[in-house]
Write an enzyme that holds these catalytic residues in place. Structure first.
Site, mmCIF file in Angstrom:
data_model
loop_
_atom_site.group_PDB
_atom_site.id
_atom_site.type_symbol
_atom_site.label_atom_id
_atom_site.label_comp_id
_atom_site.label_asym_id
_atom_site.label_seq_id
_atom_site.Cartn_x
_atom_site.Cartn_y
_atom_site.Cartn_z
ATOM 1 N N LYS A 1 0.899 -1.169 -0.009
ATOM 2 C CA LYS A 1 0.240 -0.037 0.067
ATOM 3 C C LYS A 1 1.450 1.228 0.040
ATOM 4 O O LYS A 1 2.059 1.115 0.061
ATOM 5 C CB LYS A 1 -1.551 -0.169 1.162
ATOM 6 C CG LYS A 1 -0.183 -0.231 2.403
ATOM 7 C CD LYS A 1 -1.336 -0.063 3.606
ATOM 8 C CE LYS A 1 -1.214 -0.362 5.149
ATOM 9 N NZ LYS A 1 -0.398 0.294 5.792
ATOM 10 N N ARG B 1 -9.981 -0.236 15.155
ATOM 11 C CA ARG B 1 -10.240 0.388 14.098
ATOM 12 C C ARG B 1 -11.332 0.509 13.542
ATOM 13 O O ARG B 1 -12.029 0.865 13.074
ATOM 14 C CB ARG B 1 -8.857 0.544 13.755
ATOM 15 C CG ARG B 1 -8.647 1.618 12.069
ATOM 16 C CD ARG B 1 -6.638 1.235 11.736
ATOM 17 N NE ARG B 1 -6.085 0.335 11.206
ATOM 18 C CZ ARG B 1 -4.910 0.173 11.115
ATOM 19 N NH1 ARG B 1 -3.884 1.449 10.720
ATOM 20 N NH2 ARG B 1 -4.904 -0.988 10.336
ATOM 21 N N TYR C 1 14.439 31.740 2.027
ATOM 22 C CA TYR C 1 13.221 32.611 2.667
ATOM 23 C C TYR C 1 13.342 32.873 3.906
ATOM 24 O O TYR C 1 13.447 32.250 5.103
ATOM 25 C CB TYR C 1 11.699 31.946 2.216
ATOM 26 C CG TYR C 1 11.376 31.954 0.986
ATOM 27 C CD1 TYR C 1 11.213 33.089 0.357
ATOM 28 C CD2 TYR C 1 11.348 30.219 0.320
ATOM 29 C CE1 TYR C 1 10.690 32.488 -1.286
ATOM 30 C CE2 TYR C 1 11.126 30.122 -0.972
ATOM 31 C CZ TYR C 1 10.777 31.391 -1.477
ATOM 32 O OH TYR C 1 9.971 30.883 -2.587
ATOM 33 N N CYS D 1 12.989 24.986 0.940
ATOM 34 C CA CYS D 1 12.563 25.237 0.297
ATOM 35 C C CYS D 1 10.990 24.707 -0.280
ATOM 36 O O CYS D 1 11.650 23.809 -0.336
ATOM 37 C CB CYS D 1 13.167 26.765 -0.985
ATOM 38 S SG CYS D 1 14.207 27.986 -0.529
ATOM 39 N N MET D 2 10.327 24.727 -1.722
ATOM 40 C CA MET D 2 9.321 23.723 -1.572
ATOM 41 C C MET D 2 10.195 22.914 -2.910
ATOM 42 O O MET D 2 10.212 21.271 -2.919
ATOM 43 C CB MET D 2 8.502 24.329 -3.085
ATOM 44 C CG MET D 2 7.478 23.246 -3.033
ATOM 45 S SD MET D 2 6.438 24.397 -4.567
ATOM 46 C CE MET D 2 5.618 25.312 -3.602
ATOM 47 N N ASP D 3 11.335 23.169 -4.140
ATOM 48 C CA ASP D 3 11.897 22.586 -5.066
ATOM 49 C C ASP D 3 13.262 22.344 -4.299
ATOM 50 O O ASP D 3 14.574 21.420 -5.143
ATOM 51 C CB ASP D 3 11.366 22.654 -6.051
ATOM 52 C CG ASP D 3 10.339 23.500 -6.937
ATOM 53 O OD1 ASP D 3 9.280 22.304 -5.890
ATOM 54 O OD2 ASP D 3 10.259 24.844 -6.762
#
Ligand SMILES: Cc1ncc(COP(=O)(O)O)c(C=O)c1O
Length: 376
Positions: free
Chosen positions: A37, A135, A264, A309-311
């Site tokens: 999964k 669960r 940033y 940062c994002m990338d």
């Protein structure tokens, strides 16, 4: 297909996964369902499933029906069990594709039966018993009656009965013994009324090591298949090998004067003249935006500086000789004599190794290697 020059990538050692699969078979003495999964815990659903089947694997397990469908779309026809809830609208497709579903409530059973029997089809189900995880699952006191009733419904075949442990990775806790006792009582009662499905199963990876008496007919293993420790209290034997390496490249190198801000919000300032490198990986890849990350460059551990940062993110290259743009940087794996494990990263992020690997983004290129082939 392996992309020749990825920017940020995972190397997945399928030989390691095959080795771990064989070890789990040997140690458990039972069938091993490979839990694939969540994109095989980030390792790549289809490739991992194929590798396990190549190594002699029989059973696969996923969380959701969509994941089972993805296996079928890729011509993986081995028995696959959906461990979670599947809506009745999908039961006909499940029956057609021979995808096994988990069942634990009356209403769903009636609706599955109506859908399949109308079309002259049969869906195979595994009944889940709640022995203490709280669960999913039918209450143990209702499990025998429920299983007997489902067995009599048209269009449904009860192939398995199973449960799941809440604390198998904590050998000091006594709750798993209690769960095993409850499950054993359910199995004995089923047998006493002449119900003997093909497969009883309960254990996850940790239970294979801590509760060998609970192997029954099959164990369902995820984390150990990937060569990762079930928990700090349940470490894998040295015969297991981690399969995942996370790498990226240096994309820029600059010399900064003392007192300059980096990235940033300037969450890092140089305190002296400092060489700063930029690497092509960020939080959109699953590399968390926390302070204190570290990476390996040419066999040396260096800190990530400033915000991720994002990338991309920045690293300190102070004192590191001979690096240039394009060089590999290791975030998880070995470099020179050093290694950063998934467990190291999990500890730094305040989480478990499961979350680190499952968080590896789809956009990371996955390069599949067979380390065994490299050796003479
Ligand atoms: C029902 C069930 N069985 C087995 C597993 C595999 O667990 P592990 O990765 O600890 O082996 C999971 C994973 O969460 C699960 O939900």
């Amino acid at each position: 297909m392996n992309s020749p020059l990825p920017t940020a990538w995972l190397e997945i050692d399928l030989s390691a996964i095959q080795n771990n699969y064989r070890e789990l078979c040997r140690i458990s003495g039972a069938k091993v369902a490979a839990v694939v999964k969540a994109n095989a815990y980030g390792h790549g659903l289809v490739e991992v499933a194929q590798a396990v089947l190549e190594a002699g694997g029989e059973w696969l397990a996923v969380a959701r029906f969509e994941e089972a469908e993805q296996l079928r779309k890729n011509w993986i026809m081995a028995p696959v069990l959906v461990l979670g809830y599947t809506p009745p609208e999908q039961v006909v497709e499940a029956a057609k594709e021979n995808i096994r579903l988990t069942l634990f409530d009356t209403q769903t059973a009636i609706r599955y039966s109506a859908q399949t029997s109308q079309r002259g089809m049969t869906v195979k189900v595994h009944i889940k018993v709640n022995t203490g995880m709280n669960r999913l699952g039918i209450a143990p006191q209702d499990a025998v009656e429920f299983t007997r009733w489902v067995s009599g419904l048209p269009g449904i075949e009860v192939e398995g009965v199973f449960t799941h442990f809440a604390r198998a990775d904590e050998p000091a806790a006594d709750t798993t013994d209690r769960q095993i006792r409850i499950f054993d009582e359910v199995l004995a009662s089923l047998r006493s009324v002449g119900i003997q499905p093909k497969l009883f199963h309960a254990s996850n990876s940790a239970a294979v090591f801590n509760y060998p008496q609970a192997a029954y007919d099959m164990v369902r293993c995820g984390i150990a298949l990937y060569g990762l420790h079930p928990s700090p209290e349940t470490l894998l034997p040295a015969t297991f090998r981690p399969a995942l390496t996370l790498k990226t490249r240096l994309t820029s190198i600059r010399e900064l004067d003392a007192g300059e801000g980096v990235g940033y919000n300037y969450r890092y300032y140089t305190s002296k003249k400092e060489r700063i490198g930029t690497i092509a990986i960020g939080y959109a890849d699953g590399f968390r935006r926390v302070m204190g990350n570290k990476v390996l460059v040419n066999g040396v551990e260096v800190p990530v500086v400033g915000s991720v940062c994002m990338d991309q993110c920045m690293i300190s290259l102070d004192g590191i000789q001979g690096v240039q743009v394009g060089d590999e940087v290791v975030l998880i794996g070995k470099s020179g004599g050093l290694q950063r494990t998934v467990e190291d990263v999990a500890k730094e992020w305040g989480t478990v190794n499961y979350e680190v690997v499952c968080g590896m983004a789809d956009r990371l290129t996955r390069r599949f290697i067979h380390s065994n082939d490299k050796k003479g």
